[in-house]
Design a protein around this motif. Structure first.
Motif, PDB file in Angstrom:
ATOM      1  N   ILE A   1       4.301 -38.946   0.401  1.00 42.77           N
ATOM      2  CA  ILE A   1       3.021 -38.494  -0.375  1.00 42.77           C
ATOM      3  C   ILE A   1       3.036 -39.066  -1.690  1.00 42.77           C
ATOM      4  CG2 ILE A   1       2.791 -36.456   0.916  1.00 42.77           C
ATOM      5  CD1 ILE A   1       3.276 -34.737  -1.210  1.00 42.77           C
ATOM      6  N   ASP A   2       1.765 -39.500  -2.214  1.00 43.05           N
ATOM      7  CA  ASP A   2       1.867 -39.730  -3.578  1.00 43.05           C
ATOM      8  C   ASP A   2       1.883 -38.731  -4.764  1.00 43.05           C
ATOM      9  OD1 ASP A   2      -0.605 -38.801  -3.474  1.00 43.05           O
ATOM     10  OD2 ASP A   2      -1.876 -40.730  -3.782  1.00 43.05           O
ATOM     11  N   THR A   3       1.932 -39.112  -5.830  1.00 46.90           N
ATOM     12  CA  THR A   3       2.332 -38.040  -7.000  1.00 46.90           C
ATOM     13  C   THR A   3       0.915 -37.424  -7.114  1.00 46.90           C
ATOM     14  OG1 THR A   3       1.713 -39.689  -8.425  1.00 46.90           O
ATOM     15  CG2 THR A   3       4.007 -39.147  -8.133  1.00 46.90           C
ATOM     16  N   ALA A   4      -0.091 -37.829  -6.967  1.00 49.29           N
ATOM     17  CA  ALA A   4      -1.474 -37.193  -7.164  1.00 49.29           C
ATOM     18  C   ALA A   4      -1.641 -36.003  -5.987  1.00 49.29           C
ATOM     19  CB  ALA A   4      -2.673 -37.742  -7.286  1.00 49.29           C
ATOM     20  N   THR A   5      -1.178 -36.456  -4.953  1.00 42.63           N
ATOM     21  CA  THR A   5      -1.310 -35.456  -3.662  1.00 42.63           C
ATOM     22  C   THR A   5      -0.184 -34.277  -4.048  1.00 42.63           C
ATOM     23  OG1 THR A   5      -1.980 -36.993  -2.114  1.00 42.63           O
ATOM     24  CG2 THR A   5      -1.150 -34.967  -1.423  1.00 42.63           C
ATOM     25  N   ALA A   6       0.821 -34.760  -4.322  1.00 46.98           N
ATOM     26  CA  ALA A   6       1.882 -33.784  -4.672  1.00 46.98           C
ATOM     27  C   ALA A   6       1.464 -32.819  -5.659  1.00 46.98           C
ATOM     28  CB  ALA A   6       3.083 -34.518  -4.965  1.00 46.98           C
ATOM     29  N   ASP A   7       0.895 -33.184  -6.864  1.00 41.12           N
ATOM     30  CA  ASP A   7       0.675 -32.458  -7.899  1.00 41.12           C
ATOM     31  C   ASP A   7      -0.622 -31.516  -7.393  1.00 41.12           C
ATOM     32  OD1 ASP A   7       2.682 -33.557  -9.543  1.00 41.12           O
ATOM     33  OD2 ASP A   7       1.083 -35.114 -10.345  1.00 41.12           O
ATOM     34  N   ASP A   8      -1.387 -31.984  -6.615  1.00 37.85           N
ATOM     35  CA  ASP A   8      -2.694 -31.218  -6.246  1.00 37.85           C
ATOM     36  C   ASP A   8      -2.115 -30.034  -5.247  1.00 37.85           C
ATOM     37  OD1 ASP A   8      -5.154 -30.590  -6.173  1.00 37.85           O
ATOM     38  OD2 ASP A   8      -5.569 -31.705  -4.026  1.00 37.85           O
ATOM     39  N   LEU A   9      -1.270 -30.225  -4.230  1.00 38.87           N
ATOM     40  CA  LEU A   9      -0.862 -29.182  -3.522  1.00 38.87           C
ATOM     41  C   LEU A   9       0.367 -28.504  -3.883  1.00 38.87           C
ATOM     42  CD1 LEU A   9      -1.695 -31.509  -0.189  1.00 38.87           C
ATOM     43  CD2 LEU A   9      -2.992 -29.753  -1.190  1.00 38.87           C
ATOM     44  N   GLY A  10       0.927 -28.880  -4.993  1.00 39.23           N
ATOM     45  CA  GLY A  10       2.078 -28.381  -5.568  1.00 39.23           C
ATOM     46  C   GLY A  10       3.253 -28.628  -4.575  1.00 39.23           C
ATOM     47  N   LEU A  11       3.488 -29.818  -4.064  1.00 44.31           N
ATOM     48  CA  LEU A  11       4.233 -30.083  -3.099  1.00 44.31           C
ATOM     49  C   LEU A  11       5.706 -30.754  -3.965  1.00 44.31           C
ATOM     50  CD1 LEU A  11       2.395 -31.355  -0.278  1.00 44.31           C
ATOM     51  CD2 LEU A  11       3.552 -29.029  -0.335  1.00 44.31           C
ATOM     52  N   THR A  12       6.900 -30.477  -3.494  1.00 44.88           N
ATOM     53  CA  THR A  12       8.007 -31.255  -4.005  1.00 44.88           C
ATOM     54  C   THR A  12       8.895 -31.908  -2.660  1.00 44.88           C
ATOM     55  OG1 THR A  12       9.412 -29.140  -4.053  1.00 44.88           O
ATOM     56  CG2 THR A  12       8.329 -29.621  -6.016  1.00 44.88           C
ATOM     57  N   LEU A  13       9.839 -32.593  -2.875  1.00 48.04           N
ATOM     58  CA  LEU A  13      10.766 -33.097  -1.863  1.00 48.04           C
ATOM     59  C   LEU A  13      11.175 -31.887  -1.194  1.00 48.04           C
ATOM     60  CD1 LEU A  13      11.664 -35.869  -1.022  1.00 48.04           C
ATOM     61  CD2 LEU A  13      13.758 -35.516  -2.104  1.00 48.04           C
ATOM     62  N   GLY A  14      10.974 -32.378   0.290  1.00 42.00           N
ATOM     63  CA  GLY A  14      11.623 -31.105   1.355  1.00 42.00           C
ATOM     64  C   GLY A  14      10.590 -30.249   1.654  1.00 42.00           C
ATOM     65  N   ASP A  15       9.460 -30.000   0.934  1.00 42.95           N
ATOM     66  CA  ASP A  15       8.328 -28.945   1.175  1.00 42.95           C
ATOM     67  C   ASP A  15       7.656 -29.512   2.691  1.00 42.95           C
ATOM     68  OD1 ASP A  15       9.256 -27.295  -0.865  1.00 42.95           O
ATOM     69  OD2 ASP A  15       7.289 -28.114  -2.235  1.00 42.95           O
ATOM     70  N   SER A  16       6.897 -28.495   3.179  1.00 44.76           N
ATOM     71  CA  SER A  16       6.139 -28.604   4.446  1.00 44.76           C
ATOM     72  C   SER A  16       4.599 -28.300   3.933  1.00 44.76           C
ATOM     73  CB  SER A  16       6.677 -28.011   5.589  1.00 44.76           C
ATOM     74  OG  SER A  16       7.971 -28.532   5.975  1.00 44.76           O
ATOM     75  N   PHE A  17       3.720 -28.945   4.532  1.00 44.25           N
ATOM     76  CA  PHE A  17       2.160 -28.585   4.469  1.00 44.25           C
ATOM     77  C   PHE A  17       1.647 -28.680   5.842  1.00 44.25           C
ATOM     78  CE2 PHE A  17       2.699 -32.974   3.537  1.00 44.25           C
ATOM     79  CZ  PHE A  17       1.453 -33.664   3.944  1.00 44.25           C
ATOM     80  N   ASP A  18       0.570 -27.858   6.051  1.00 40.83           N
ATOM     81  CA  ASP A  18      -0.215 -27.996   7.235  1.00 40.83           C
ATOM     82  C   ASP A  18      -1.385 -29.044   7.218  1.00 40.83           C
ATOM     83  OD1 ASP A  18       1.196 -25.685   8.374  1.00 40.83           O
ATOM     84  OD2 ASP A  18      -0.082 -24.360   7.186  1.00 40.83           O
ATOM     85  N   VAL A  19      -1.393 -29.593   8.330  1.00 37.75           N
ATOM     86  CA  VAL A  19      -2.576 -30.639   8.623  1.00 37.75           C
ATOM     87  C   VAL A  19      -3.428 -30.426   9.746  1.00 37.75           C
ATOM     88  CG1 VAL A  19      -1.507 -32.554   7.405  1.00 37.75           C
ATOM     89  CG2 VAL A  19      -1.197 -32.357   9.852  1.00 37.75           C
ATOM     90  N   THR A  20      -4.911 -30.605   9.899  1.00 36.05           N
ATOM     91  CA  THR A  20      -5.443 -30.674  11.110  1.00 36.05           C
ATOM     92  C   THR A  20      -5.903 -32.006  11.380  1.00 36.05           C
ATOM     93  OG1 THR A  20      -6.419 -28.382  10.720  1.00 36.05           O
ATOM     94  CG2 THR A  20      -7.710 -29.575  12.221  1.00 36.05           C
TER      95      THR A  20
END
Length: 848
Positions: A610-629
C-alpha cells in the motif's frame, strides 16, 4: 462640440488608424469566438436531437443511486428480463436493447479511423429472435451482421476508407486484432459519427460478449405507442426498474446532452474570450496613448475653445465622442472580421479531422451588439483620462503651444501608488504558494503586481534604458538621440512598452511552467518505471489480458505484468476504493517505487503493498491486516507486506492478480509493463508490435517514447497558447508603430532642424529605429522578468504534488523572446523612420 468632434476624427483619421486596428483585432477575436462556439454548439445539439428522435424513454444504470454506491462494482448493466418486461407494456411501440463500447477500426492502410472515443462499436438489435430490423441503423448496402466475424460500418466511414461490402477489416476492441467481414453499410444520426468518428455494428450476442456480458445491455430505449406521451410512458416504466437503474425521457436526454455540449463549448468560449480580453487590455494602452498625444497636439485648439466659452464638460464630451465614433467603426469592422475568423476556424477544425456536424454559421443579434459594445466601452474607457486632462487645459494656454508638464507631486503620487501595488502584488503571489484556494490569492497578486509595474514603468524607464547606453554609443549621434528621445516622455514610453510587456509576461510564464512540468513528469516516470516498455491502448481504453499473455510468450521477454483496477470497499470507508492487480512474481523488475517499509517480496495470496497515504489514513503499519469487500461483494482480508511513497505513476493498494481476478466481473488491464533481455531497441519494439498484430490501436512505448509524448503534449499546448497570444503581440506592435508615428509628427520641427544642421536621411532613419528597438526591449525585459517570477511561483505551488519538481529556465527561448522583442522594434519603426527621413526640412522648421 459634436461637429468639432466629427471634424477632428476626419482630420486625424490616419493617426487614429492604428487605434482602430487595435480595437478591431480584439473585437474580431471576441465576435469570432462567439460565432464559432455558437455554431459548433448548435450543430452538435441538432445532431444530438436527431440521434434521439427514436427515443421516448431511455433506461440505464444509475451510478449515483444508493444501491450502486453500496456495491463495490457500482450499478449493474441491464438484463434481458427487464427488456422483455418493459417491451411487453401496452403503451410501448418498440423496445431496443443497446450495448456499446470502444472499437478501433483500421483503414486499408492500417491506420486508425476516427479519433479517440469517437471510434465506437455497438449492436444491431434485430429483436429477440434475430429476424427484425433496427430502426436506428437503416442499411443502404448489404445486410446487417448476423453472427460472430461480421460487422457493418457507417456510410461516412465507408466513403472515407473505401471499404465495400464483402471486404475484410481489422478491428480492435480491447487489444487483440479481430479480422471481420463487412456485410453492410448503414446511415445514422449518431453525433459521434457526424463529428468525424466511426461506428461499427455487431450482432447483439457478439456485442454483448465484447462490451458487457451475455444477456446484458448498457441501455434500453423505448418508443411510445401512438397517443402515449413520454411522461405517461415514464410513469408506466418506473415500477419495473431495478434499484440501481433510472429512466429518462427523450426530452430529458436531449436537455442533458444540450447542457453537456454547452458546458464543453463554454469552456472553449471562456478560454478564447480570455485571450481576446488580453488583446483588448493591451489595446487600452494604445488608445490611451493615442488620445493623450492627440490632446497634447491640440492644446492650443482646446484652450481656444475654452476661451470662447466651451465648458470643461463640453471639452471632455468632445474627446469622448471621438472615442465613441472610433469604437463604433472598430466594433462593426471587428464583427465582420470575426465572422470570417469563425468560418476559418471551422475549416481549420475540419482540416485536422475534427469534423463538425453540418450547419450554417450562427450569427445572433447579441453577437453584433456585444461586438459594438465591447469596442465602444473599451475605447471610451481608455480615452476618459485623456479627455479629462484635455478639459483641465486653462484658456491662457492658448498663448502657448504646450501646457504644463506633470508636477513633481503628481509623479511622486504615481510612483508611491505603483510601489504599493507592486509590493502588495508580489507579497500575495508569494503567499499564494502555500494557500489551498485554487490559485485565487496568487491570481489576485499577479494582477496587482502587473498593475504596479505598469504604474512604475515611467520611473523604471530611465535606469533600464540607461543600461543600453554603451551599445547605443556605437551608433554615434543617432544612438545618443535615440536614447534621449526614448526617455524624453517616460509616460509615453511606459505606455508603449507596457503593451508588449503584458504579452511577453504571459508567454514567458507559460513557457517556464510548461518546461518545468514536462521535465518533472519525465523524471518522475523514469524514476518510478524500470520496465523497458509500457503497452496501452491509444485512447487508454482497457486491454484484454490476452495482450499480456501474448507478450510473455515472446522470446527475449523476461518479465510482464498487467495493471488491472477493480473497485472495492476498504476497511470502514464508505466510498469505493480501487485495488490494483499486478504480477507478483515480476512486478519488482518492472516498477521501482520508494519503499518506506517492506518490499514487493512475497506479494502473493492475501498479501498487499500500500502507499503511504492509504497507510496513514487507515492507521496501518507493516504486518497489519485490513478488511476488503471485493467487486463481486465477497469479503477478504489483506496483510500489509510493503509501504511505498505514492506518485503520479503509482498509488493505492497493490495485490497479486491471481488473488484479484476471481472477484473481477471483467478482467482487463489498463496497461502492461514489459522487461526484455536486450533492453530497448528498434528491433525489439518492432518484434513486440508484430506479436500484437501491428495493431494501430495499441501503443508500445519505451521511456523515450513516453518522454516524447509528454513533450509533444506540452509543445502542442504552448503552440496553441502562443498562437492565441500572438494577437496581443500584434496589437502591441501596432502600439509601437502608432507611438513612433505620432512622436515623429510631434518632433517634425526638431527633426527638420537636425536635418538642416547635417543629420542625413540614413542617420534619421537609424535614430527612429534605435528608439523603437530600445522601447520594445524595455517592454521585453520587464515582460520576461515578470514571466519568470510568475512561472517560479506557479511551480512552487505545485511542488507539493510533484516530488521531482525542479525549476527549469528555458534560456534559449528567453533569448528568442528578447530577440523577437527587438525584431518587433525594427518592424514597427519601418514606416515612422521612412516618414521621418522624408520630411521636408523647411516645412518642418516652419511647423507650429
Amino acid at each position: 462640440m459634436l461637429r468639432t468632434a466629427l471634424r477632428n476624427v476626419l482630420a486625424h483619421k490616419a493617426r487614429l488608424l492604428m487605434t482602430t486596428l487595435a480595437v478591431l483585432l480584439g473585437v474580431a477575436f471576441v465576435s469570432g469566438t462567439l460565432v464559432f462556439t455558437s455554431t459548433i454548439s448548435e450543430a452538435f445539439q441538432r445532431s444530438s436531437e436527431r440521434s434521439l428522435s427514436h427515443v421516448d424513454i431511455a433506461i440505464q444504470p444509475d451510478g449515483d443511486s444508493e444501491a450502486a454506491e453500496a456495491a463495490p462494482g457500482g450499478a449493474a448493466n441491464l438484463d434481458q428480463a427487464l427488456l422483455d418486461e418493459v417491451g411487453a407494456l401496452p403503451n410501448v411501440a418498440e423496445a431496443i436493447g443497446d450495448v456499446s463500447g470502444f472499437a478501433a477500426l483500421a483503414d486499408t492502410e492500417g491506420d486508425l479511423v476516427g479519433s479517440g472515443w469517437d471510434t465506437r462499436g455497438a449492436n444491431y438489435y434485430a429483436g429477440q429472435g434475430g429476424t427484425g430490423t433496427d430502426s436506428r441503423y437503416p442499411m443502404t448496402e448489404g445486410r446487417a451482421p448476423g453472427a460472430a466475424g461480421e460487422i457493418a460500418i457507417d456510410a461516412h466511414t465507408a466513403e472515407r476508407t473505401g471499404y465495400q461490402v464483402g471486404d475484410t477489416a481489422r478491428v480492435s476492441v480491447d487489444g487483440p486484432v479481430r479480422e471481420e467481414t463487412i456485410t453492410g453499410v448503414f446511415t445514422t444520426e449518431e453525433g459521434s459519427v457526424a463529428a468525424g468518428g466511426s461506428l461499427v455494428l455487431y450482432d447483439t450476442a457478439t456485442a454483448q460478449e465484447l462490451f458487457a456480458k451475455p444477456g446484458e445491455y448498457t441501455r434500453i430505449t423505448l418508443a411510445a405507442a401512438d397517443g402515449t406521451s413520454q411522461t405517461q410512458l415514464d410513469e408506466a416504466v418506473q415500477p419495473l426498474l431495478p434499484a440501481d437503474a433510472e429512466a429518462l425521457t427523450g426530452q430529458q436526454l436531449a436537455d442533458d446532452q444540450a447542457e453537456m455540449i454547452e458546458s464543453q463549448t463554454s469552456g472553449m468560449r471562456t478560454g478564447l474570450l480570455a485571450f481576446a480580453g488580453i488583446s483588448l487590455f493591451v489595446g487600452i494602452f494604445i488608445i490611451a496613448n493615442t488620445f493623450t498625444m492627440l490632446v497634447a497636439q491640440r492644446t492650443k485648439e482646446l484652450a481656444l475653445l475654452r476661451a470662447v466659452g466651451a465648458s470643461r464638460r463640453q471639452v471632455t464630451r468632445s474627446v469622448l465622442v471621438e472615442a465613441l465614433l472610433v469604437g463604433c467603426v472598430a466594433g462593426l469592422a471587428g464583427f465582420a472580421a470575426g465572422v470570417g475568423i469563425a468560418a476559418g476556424l471551422r475549416a481549420l477544425m475540419e482540416s485536422i479531422e475534427f469534423t463538425i456536424p453540418e450547419g450554417p454559421l450562427v450569427v445572433s443579434g447579441s453577437t453584433v451588439l456585444a461586438s459594438v459594445l465591447v469596442a465602444v466601452v473599451v475605447t471610451m474607457l481608455a480615452a476618459y483620462l485623456p479627455a479629462r486632462r484635455a478639459a483641465k487645459i486653462p484658456p491662457v494656454a492658448a498663448m502657448n503651444s504646450v501646457h504644463a508638464a506633470p508636477t513633481t507631486r503628481g509623479l511622486l503620487v504615481r510612483n508611491t501608488i505603483g510601489a504599493l501595488f507592486a509590493a502588495a502584488g508580489a507579497a500575495l503571489v508569494v503567499a499564494g504558494i502555500n494557500r489551498d484556494d485554487s490559485g485565487a490569492t496568487m491570481g489576485l497578486g499577479a494582477g496587482l503586481l502587473v498593475i504596479g509595474v505598469f504604474v512604475l514603468t515611467p520611473l523604471l524607464s530611465r535606469p533600464v534604458i540607461a543600461l543600453a547606453s554603451p551599445l547605443l554609443r556605437i551608433f554615434g549621434v543617432s544612438g545618443k538621440l535615440a536614447r534621449l528621445n526614448a526617455v524624453r516622455n517616460p509616460r509615453r514610453t511606459a505606455a508603449t512598452a507596457s503593451a508588449l510587456m503584458i504579452g511577453l509576461t504571459l508567454i514567458t510564464g507559460l513557457t517556464v511552467i510548461a518546461g518545468t512540468l514536462s521535465q518533472a513528469i519525465e523524471r518522475m516516470a523514469a524514476q518510478a518505471i524500470s520496465s523497458d516498455y509500457v503497452v496501452s491502448m491509444a485512447n487508454f481504453a482497457p486491454l484484454n489480458p490476452e495482450v499480456a499473455e501474448t507478450l510473455a510468450e515472446q522470446p527475449g521477454v523476461t518479465g510482464v505484468s498487467g495493471l488491472r483496477a477493480s473497485p472495492a470497499l476498504v476497511a470502514d470507508r464508505t466510498d469505493s476504493d480501487s485495488l490494483t492487480g499486478v504480477n507478483g512474481e515480476a512486478i519488482d523488475r518492472l516498477v521501482t517505487p520508494d519503499f518506506t517499509a517492506g518490499s514487493f517480496d512475497g506479494l502473493s495470496g492475501d498479501n498487499a503493498v500500500i502507499d503511504t497515504a492509504t497507510a496513514d489514513d487507515l492507521g496501518l503499519t507493516l504486518g497489519d491486516s485490513f478488511d476488503v469487500t471485493f467487486e463481486d461483494g465477497q469479503p477478504g482480508r489483506l496483510t500489509v507486506t510493503g509501504i511505498y511513497e505514492d506518485s503520479e505513476v503509482m498509488r493505492g493498494i497493490l495485490l497479486d492478480d491471481a488473488t484479484l481476478d476471481p472477484h473481477m466481473e471483467r478482467i482487463q488491464d489498463f496497461q502492461v509493463m514489459v522487461a526484455t533481455e536486450s533492453g530497448t531497441s528498434d528491433e525489439t519494439k518492432q518484434a513486440l508490435e508484430a506479436a500484437l498484430g501491428d495493431n494501430p490501436a495499441i501503443l508500445v512505448q519505451d521511456e523515450a517514447d513516453i518522454a516524447e509524448d509528454i513533450a509533444y503534449i506540452f509543445t502542442l499546448m504552448l503552440n496553441m497558447l502562443y498562437g492565441l497570444l500572438a494577437m496581443a503581440v500584434i496589437v502591441a506592435v501596432l502600439g509601437v508603430i502608432n507611438t513612433l508615428a505620432m512622436s515623429v509628427f510631434e518632433r517634425r520641427q526638431e527633426i527638420g532642424m537636425l536635418r538642416a544642421i547635417g543629420l542625413d536621411r540614413r542617420s534619421t532613419k537609424r535614430m527612429v529605429r534605435l528608439e523603437s528597438i530600445v522601447i520594445a526591449l524595455f517592454g521585453g525585459v520587464l515582460g520576461v522578468g515578470l514571466g519568470v517570477f510568475f512561472g517560479w511561483a506557479v511551480g512552487e505551488m505545485m511542488r507539493g504534488s510533484l516530488a521531482t519538481y525542479e525549476l527549469v529556465l528555458p534560456w534559449d527561448r528567453i533569448a528568442v523572446f528578447l530577440a523577437l522583442a527587438g525584431l518587433v522594434g525594427v518592424l514597427a519603426a519601418l514606416w515612422p523612420a521612412r516618414r521621418a527621413a522624408r520630411l521636408n526640412m523647411l516645412d518642418s522648421i516652419k511647423a507650429d
